[in-house]
Design a protein around this motif. Structure first.
Motif, PDB file in Angstrom:
ATOM      1  N   THR A  45       0.875  -1.041   0.099  1.00 55.67           N
ATOM      2  CA  THR A  45      -0.018  -0.143  -0.029  1.00 55.67           C
ATOM      3  C   THR A  45       0.415   1.455  -0.155  1.00 55.67           C
ATOM      4  OG1 THR A  45      -1.480  -1.463   1.132  1.00 55.67           O
ATOM      5  CG2 THR A  45      -1.914   1.205   1.034  1.00 55.67           C
ATOM      6  N   ALA A  46       1.746   1.148   0.618  1.00 57.36           N
ATOM      7  CA  ALA A  46       2.613   2.721   0.979  1.00 57.36           C
ATOM      8  C   ALA A  46       3.527   2.781  -0.476  1.00 57.36           C
ATOM      9  CB  ALA A  46       3.899   1.905   1.817  1.00 57.36           C
ATOM     10  N   LEU A  52       2.289   7.039  -7.015  1.00 63.55           N
ATOM     11  CA  LEU A  52       0.824   7.884  -7.477  1.00 63.55           C
ATOM     12  C   LEU A  52       0.545   9.618  -7.202  1.00 63.55           C
ATOM     13  CD1 LEU A  52      -2.083   5.390  -6.360  1.00 63.55           C
ATOM     14  CD2 LEU A  52      -1.719   6.024  -8.756  1.00 63.55           C
ATOM     15  N   ILE A  53       1.385   9.040  -6.092  1.00 64.70           N
ATOM     16  CA  ILE A  53       2.486  10.434  -5.499  1.00 64.70           C
ATOM     17  C   ILE A  53       3.433  11.382  -6.818  1.00 64.70           C
ATOM     18  CG2 ILE A  53       3.359  12.156  -4.056  1.00 64.70           C
ATOM     19  CD1 ILE A  53       1.992  10.225  -1.884  1.00 64.70           C
ATOM     20  N   ILE A  84       0.678  -0.546 -12.486  1.00 65.41           N
ATOM     21  CA  ILE A  84       0.700  -0.603 -12.074  1.00 65.41           C
ATOM     22  C   ILE A  84       0.912  -0.412 -10.518  1.00 65.41           C
ATOM     23  CG2 ILE A  84       3.188  -1.232 -11.605  1.00 65.41           C
ATOM     24  CD1 ILE A  84       3.737  -1.775 -14.691  1.00 65.41           C
ATOM     25  N   SER A  85       1.492   1.130 -10.287  1.00 63.38           N
ATOM     26  CA  SER A  85       0.971   1.103  -8.825  1.00 63.38           C
ATOM     27  C   SER A  85      -0.407   1.435  -8.352  1.00 63.38           C
ATOM     28  CB  SER A  85       1.167   3.506  -9.177  1.00 63.38           C
ATOM     29  OG  SER A  85       0.501   3.788 -10.107  1.00 63.38           O
ATOM     30  N   GLY A  86      -1.477   1.813  -9.446  1.00 65.15           N
ATOM     31  CA  GLY A  86      -3.250   1.934  -9.198  1.00 65.15           C
ATOM     32  C   GLY A  86      -3.361   0.018  -8.741  1.00 65.15           C
ATOM     33  N   ARG A  87      -2.434  -1.028  -9.194  1.00 65.38           N
ATOM     34  CA  ARG A  87      -2.657  -2.621  -8.952  1.00 65.38           C
ATOM     35  C   ARG A  87      -1.843  -2.591  -7.422  1.00 65.38           C
ATOM     36  NH1 ARG A  87      -5.839  -6.197  -7.803  1.00 65.38           N
ATOM     37  NH2 ARG A  87      -5.356  -8.008  -8.232  1.00 65.38           N
ATOM     38  N   LEU A  88      -0.655  -1.878  -7.800  1.00 66.47           N
ATOM     39  CA  LEU A  88      -0.223  -2.729  -6.409  1.00 66.47           C
ATOM     40  C   LEU A  88      -1.237  -1.616  -4.885  1.00 66.47           C
ATOM     41  CD1 LEU A  88       2.181  -3.647  -5.071  1.00 66.47           C
ATOM     42  CD2 LEU A  88       3.672  -1.517  -5.374  1.00 66.47           C
ATOM     43  N   PHE A  89      -1.465  -0.496  -4.911  1.00 68.99           N
ATOM     44  CA  PHE A  89      -2.021   0.034  -4.224  1.00 68.99           C
ATOM     45  C   PHE A  89      -3.185  -0.411  -3.400  1.00 68.99           C
ATOM     46  CE2 PHE A  89      -5.640   3.095  -2.781  1.00 68.99           C
ATOM     47  CZ  PHE A  89      -4.819   3.336  -1.236  1.00 68.99           C
ATOM     48  N   TRP A  90      -4.275  -0.656  -4.493  1.00 65.53           N
ATOM     49  CA  TRP A  90      -5.219  -1.810  -4.107  1.00 65.53           C
ATOM     50  C   TRP A  90      -4.937  -3.142  -3.396  1.00 65.53           C
ATOM     51  CZ3 TRP A  90      -9.099   0.652  -2.800  1.00 65.53           C
ATOM     52  CH2 TRP A  90      -9.479   2.212  -3.544  1.00 65.53           C
TER      53      TRP A  90
END
Length: 112
Positions: A45-46, A52-53, A84-90
């Protein structure tokens, strides 16, 4: 004649020899890891949130990069980065939510 048991269990057959073509389960991506599922979820999540940021921080520069390096290449790379970043976060957020829900439901029975 059908026999109904009071206890229903899902019985899974013993796995045969693992073939190199077999794909591991999504949750078993690193079974020998010393990290707990909570640690993996927090890290994912981090990292996803950080990516994403970073993407939103440079979103204003995309037009200039598209002029310099090509529209298709820049926007395709940006889409890939965001995916990729959105999938990792979710993935991490879903795991955290599931862990907290199971802990909350486990604690409810102890307060009687």
């Amino acid at each position: 004649m059908t026999v109904h048991n009071a206890e229903r269990r899902s019985v899974q057959p013993e796995p045969a020899a693992v073939d190199s073509k077999d794909v591991a389960d999504v949750d078993d991506w690193d079974p020998d890891s010393e990290l707990s599922p909570l640690s993996k979820a927090v890290i994912a999540t981090a990292v996803g949130l950080g990516l994403l940021i970073a993407a939103f921080a440079v979103i204003g520069k995309l037009a200039g990069w598209a002029n310099d390096y090509g529209t298709i290449l820049v926007y395709l790379a940006f889409f890939l980065w965001m995916s990729i970043s959105g999938r990792l976060f979710w993935w991490g957020a879903d795991k955290l939510i599931a862990l907290f829900r199971t802990k909350k439901s486990d604690n409810r029975g102890a307060r009687r």
